[in-house]
Scaffold this motif. Structure first.
Motif, PDB file in Angstrom:
ATOM      1  N   PRO A  18      44.894  17.046  61.697  1.00 48.74           N
ATOM      2  CA  PRO A  18      43.599  16.680  61.113  1.00 48.74           C
ATOM      3  C   PRO A  18      43.043  15.358  61.634  1.00 48.74           C
ATOM      4  CG  PRO A  18      45.065  17.507  59.411  1.00 48.74           C
ATOM      5  CD  PRO A  18      45.892  17.364  60.657  1.00 48.74           C
ATOM      6  N   ASP A  19      43.934  14.443  62.068  1.00 52.74           N
ATOM      7  CA  ASP A  19      43.476  13.128  62.528  1.00 52.74           C
ATOM      8  C   ASP A  19      43.161  13.091  64.015  1.00 52.74           C
ATOM      9  OD1 ASP A  19      46.093  13.336  63.458  1.00 52.74           O
ATOM     10  OD2 ASP A  19      46.477  11.200  63.234  1.00 52.74           O
ATOM     11  N   LYS A  33      40.921  34.877  53.492  1.00 51.07           N
ATOM     12  CA  LYS A  33      41.108  33.697  52.649  1.00 51.07           C
ATOM     13  C   LYS A  33      39.774  33.041  52.329  1.00 51.07           C
ATOM     14  CE  LYS A  33      44.365  32.028  51.381  1.00 51.07           C
ATOM     15  NZ  LYS A  33      45.051  32.045  50.056  1.00 51.07           N
ATOM     16  N   LEU A  34      38.880  32.950  53.291  1.00 55.29           N
ATOM     17  CA  LEU A  34      37.571  32.346  53.067  1.00 55.29           C
ATOM     18  C   LEU A  34      36.755  33.164  52.064  1.00 55.29           C
ATOM     19  CD1 LEU A  34      35.385  30.721  55.800  1.00 55.29           C
ATOM     20  CD2 LEU A  34      34.319  32.175  54.079  1.00 55.29           C
ATOM     21  N   VAL A  35      36.788  34.484  52.191  1.00 53.84           N
ATOM     22  CA  VAL A  35      36.089  35.351  51.231  1.00 53.84           C
ATOM     23  C   VAL A  35      36.617  35.101  49.825  1.00 53.84           C
ATOM     24  CG1 VAL A  35      35.835  37.756  50.479  1.00 53.84           C
ATOM     25  CG2 VAL A  35      35.448  37.152  52.878  1.00 53.84           C
ATOM     26  N   GLU A  36      37.930  34.930  49.706  1.00 48.04           N
ATOM     27  CA  GLU A  36      38.544  34.673  48.399  1.00 48.04           C
ATOM     28  C   GLU A  36      38.138  33.315  47.840  1.00 48.04           C
ATOM     29  OE1 GLU A  36      42.968  33.370  46.895  1.00 48.04           O
ATOM     30  OE2 GLU A  36      42.857  34.834  48.521  1.00 48.04           O
ATOM     31  N   ILE A  37      38.248  32.272  48.665  1.00 53.36           N
ATOM     32  CA  ILE A  37      37.975  30.910  48.194  1.00 53.36           C
ATOM     33  C   ILE A  37      36.519  30.745  47.778  1.00 53.36           C
ATOM     34  CG2 ILE A  37      37.805  28.496  48.939  1.00 53.36           C
ATOM     35  CD1 ILE A  37      40.256  28.974  50.702  1.00 53.36           C
ATOM     36  N   CYS A  70      41.193  26.304  64.309  1.00 51.11           N
ATOM     37  CA  CYS A  70      42.602  26.466  64.710  1.00 51.11           C
ATOM     38  C   CYS A  70      43.034  27.930  64.725  1.00 51.11           C
ATOM     39  CB  CYS A  70      43.515  25.667  63.781  1.00 51.11           C
ATOM     40  SG  CYS A  70      43.185  23.892  63.771  1.00 51.11           S
ATOM     41  N   ASN A  71      42.125  28.821  65.139  1.00 55.63           N
ATOM     42  CA  ASN A  71      42.412  30.258  65.217  1.00 55.63           C
ATOM     43  C   ASN A  71      42.938  30.816  63.899  1.00 55.63           C
ATOM     44  OD1 ASN A  71      41.609  31.456  67.659  1.00 55.63           O
ATOM     45  ND2 ASN A  71      43.251  30.438  68.763  1.00 55.63           N
ATOM     46  N   GLY A  72      42.457  30.263  62.796  1.00 49.91           N
ATOM     47  CA  GLY A  72      42.815  30.781  61.480  1.00 49.91           C
ATOM     48  C   GLY A  72      43.737  29.905  60.674  1.00 49.91           C
ATOM     49  N   GLY A  73      44.146  28.774  61.226  1.00 46.70           N
ATOM     50  CA  GLY A  73      45.047  27.883  60.503  1.00 46.70           C
ATOM     51  C   GLY A  73      44.351  26.939  59.544  1.00 46.70           C
ATOM     52  N   GLN A  74      43.025  26.889  59.616  1.00 48.66           N
ATOM     53  CA  GLN A  74      42.309  25.921  58.777  1.00 48.66           C
ATOM     54  C   GLN A  74      40.902  26.425  58.457  1.00 48.66           C
ATOM     55  OE1 GLN A  74      40.681  21.654  59.970  1.00 48.66           O
ATOM     56  NE2 GLN A  74      42.902  21.582  59.733  1.00 48.66           N
ATOM     57  N   ILE A  75      40.460  26.171  57.235  1.00 45.53           N
ATOM     58  CA  ILE A  75      39.076  26.399  56.828  1.00 45.53           C
ATOM     59  C   ILE A  75      38.484  25.039  56.488  1.00 45.53           C
ATOM     60  CG2 ILE A  75      37.527  27.464  55.139  1.00 45.53           C
ATOM     61  CD1 ILE A  75      39.656  29.667  54.780  1.00 45.53           C
ATOM     62  N   TYR A  76      37.385  24.716  57.151  1.00 47.93           N
ATOM     63  CA  TYR A  76      36.750  23.408  56.984  1.00 47.93           C
ATOM     64  C   TYR A  76      35.386  23.596  56.356  1.00 47.93           C
ATOM     65  CZ  TYR A  76      35.096  18.701  58.151  1.00 47.93           C
ATOM     66  OH  TYR A  76      34.612  17.424  58.082  1.00 47.93           O
ATOM     67  N   ASP A  77      35.078  22.797  55.346  1.00 46.83           N
ATOM     68  CA  ASP A  77      33.790  22.863  54.671  1.00 46.83           C
ATOM     69  C   ASP A  77      32.863  21.810  55.276  1.00 46.83           C
ATOM     70  OD1 ASP A  77      31.667  22.352  52.642  1.00 46.83           O
ATOM     71  OD2 ASP A  77      32.770  23.849  51.498  1.00 46.83           O
ATOM     72  N   CYS A  78      31.867  22.268  56.036  1.00 42.78           N
ATOM     73  CA  CYS A  78      30.962  21.344  56.726  1.00 42.78           C
ATOM     74  C   CYS A  78      30.098  20.563  55.750  1.00 42.78           C
ATOM     75  CB  CYS A  78      30.075  22.114  57.703  1.00 42.78           C
ATOM     76  SG  CYS A  78      30.969  22.985  58.998  1.00 42.78           S
ATOM     77  N   GLY A  79      29.702  21.182  54.644  1.00 45.42           N
ATOM     78  CA  GLY A  79      28.861  20.499  53.669  1.00 45.42           C
ATOM     79  C   GLY A  79      29.584  19.360  52.987  1.00 45.42           C
ATOM     80  N   ARG A  80      30.847  19.585  52.646  1.00 45.89           N
ATOM     81  CA  ARG A  80      31.628  18.550  51.963  1.00 45.89           C
ATOM     82  C   ARG A  80      32.340  17.625  52.936  1.00 45.89           C
ATOM     83  NH1 ARG A  80      33.567  22.937  48.526  1.00 45.89           N
ATOM     84  NH2 ARG A  80      35.659  22.636  49.404  1.00 45.89           N
ATOM     85  N   VAL A 113      38.611  19.477  54.633  1.00 45.14           N
ATOM     86  CA  VAL A 113      39.367  20.715  54.792  1.00 45.14           C
ATOM     87  C   VAL A 113      39.434  21.419  53.439  1.00 45.14           C
ATOM     88  CG1 VAL A 113      41.628  21.692  55.343  1.00 45.14           C
ATOM     89  CG2 VAL A 113      40.719  19.801  56.710  1.00 45.14           C
ATOM     90  N   ALA A 114      39.018  22.682  53.412  1.00 41.77           N
ATOM     91  CA  ALA A 114      39.053  23.468  52.176  1.00 41.77           C
ATOM     92  C   ALA A 114      40.395  24.175  51.995  1.00 41.77           C
ATOM     93  CB  ALA A 114      37.921  24.494  52.175  1.00 41.77           C
ATOM     94  N   TRP A 115      41.038  24.478  53.113  1.00 40.79           N
ATOM     95  CA  TRP A 115      42.341  25.176  53.077  1.00 40.79           C
ATOM     96  C   TRP A 115      42.989  25.022  54.442  1.00 40.79           C
ATOM     97  CZ3 TRP A 115      44.129  29.039  56.273  1.00 40.79           C
ATOM     98  CH2 TRP A 115      45.334  29.652  55.883  1.00 40.79           C
ATOM     99  N   SER A 116      44.313  24.904  54.435  1.00 42.56           N
ATOM    100  CA  SER A 116      45.024  24.856  55.715  1.00 42.56           C
ATOM    101  C   SER A 116      46.465  25.299  55.521  1.00 42.56           C
ATOM    102  CB  SER A 116      44.992  23.444  56.319  1.00 42.56           C
ATOM    103  OG  SER A 116      45.751  22.546  55.536  1.00 42.56           O
TER     104      SER A 116
END
Length: 277
Positions: free
Chosen positions: A116-117, A206-210, A71-81, A84-87
């Protein structure tokens, strides 16, 4: 200049115009380079305007099991889990009012609302139909913007004729709720509305931080205006030969190759040689 020697790399990579060929596939050369890059213990992070529903085939092809930016920076998704890790979402009432006012003034514009749906379209048009085809997804078409499920609006992509992009963007700036969102042109026919403060660059930070990547060298690669904040946020900025001139002006590395000829593979090799010998 930062000390880049003997450090792992987090490589943030745009999709369209960078990683993907014009037929929206990933070349075997790029796939092989990504596999080799990650085998060395590095992290390859896709950074895209797409939602996860339109990304699954690419995630599978690259065998990604870490985080990606959507979403051009609106969401971080964890493919392994698989979650959504952050949004950060748009304010529903303000976004709805903006959609109705913008599409009333510009009936040529389709509002593609990403949740998300799934994806929902209001004022469907030929430009959005083409977007379905090139991005490999379908959406629920709604007669009214109010028919789209409320809340959790991750972003809104407006699809319209190219000549309407500039006046559309200028008009959006005059609206009451403009200060509550950010807008960015993401393609020839696309202008996007994002939650305030969201960009690929803010998501990189944000991803570097998380994920605790402070010890990694961050490299970013993109070709278009909506990639510029990400390129500025990274330690090393890279772009392919086919990039917008404004993008080239801020990049440390411009590959000789374009997106059709393994630009990402070349960039991964170059960055590795700079950081890991």
């Amino acid at each position: 200049m930062i000390n880049t020697l003997n450090k792992k790399i987090a490589f943030f990579c745009d999709m369209d115009g960078t990683l993907l060929n014009h037929d929206k596939t990933i070349s075997q050369e790029n796939l092989d380079a990504i596999a080799e890059f990650t085998r060395k213990g590095n992290l390859f992070v896709v950074s895209t305007g797409r939602v996860i529903q339109a990304m699954r085939r690419y995630v599978d092809a690259m065998q990604l099991n870490g985080p990606i930016i959507l979403c051009n920076g609106g969401q971080i998704y964890d493919c392994g889990r698989g979650e959504v890790a952050w949004s950060k979402d748009l304010d529903y009432d303000k976004a709805l009012a903006m959609v109705n006012e913008l599409t009333s003034r510009f009936p040529s514009a389709c509002a593609e609302v990403c949740r998300p749906d799934g994806i929902y379209d209001y004022n469907f048009n030929e430009y959005e139909r083409h977007h379905w085809q090139i991005a490999g997804f379908t959406a629920t078409v709604c007669e009214r913007a109010e028919d789209i499920p409320r809340d959790n609006w991750s972003k809104i992509l407006f699809a319209m004729p190219h000549e309407d992009i500039e006046p559309f963007a200028e008009y959006a700036e005059t609206l009451e709720f403009f200060p509550y969102a950010d807008f960015v042109t993401s393609g020839t026919n696309f202008h996007e509305m994002l939650p305030r403060g969201c960009s690929k660059g803010s998501a990189l930070k944000k991803l570097v931080e998380i994920y605790g990547l402070d010890d990694y060298v961050t490299a970013a690669m993109g070709d278009y205006i909506n990639d510029m904040e990400m390129l500025r946020a990274a330690d090393i900025a890279v772009c392919p030969a086919n990039s917008h001139e404004d993008v080239k002006s801020i990049c440390r590395i411009i590959t000789d190759e374009d997106c059709e000829h393994g630009a990402v593979a070349r960039a991964l090799r170059t960055v590795c040689s700079m950081t890991q010998g």
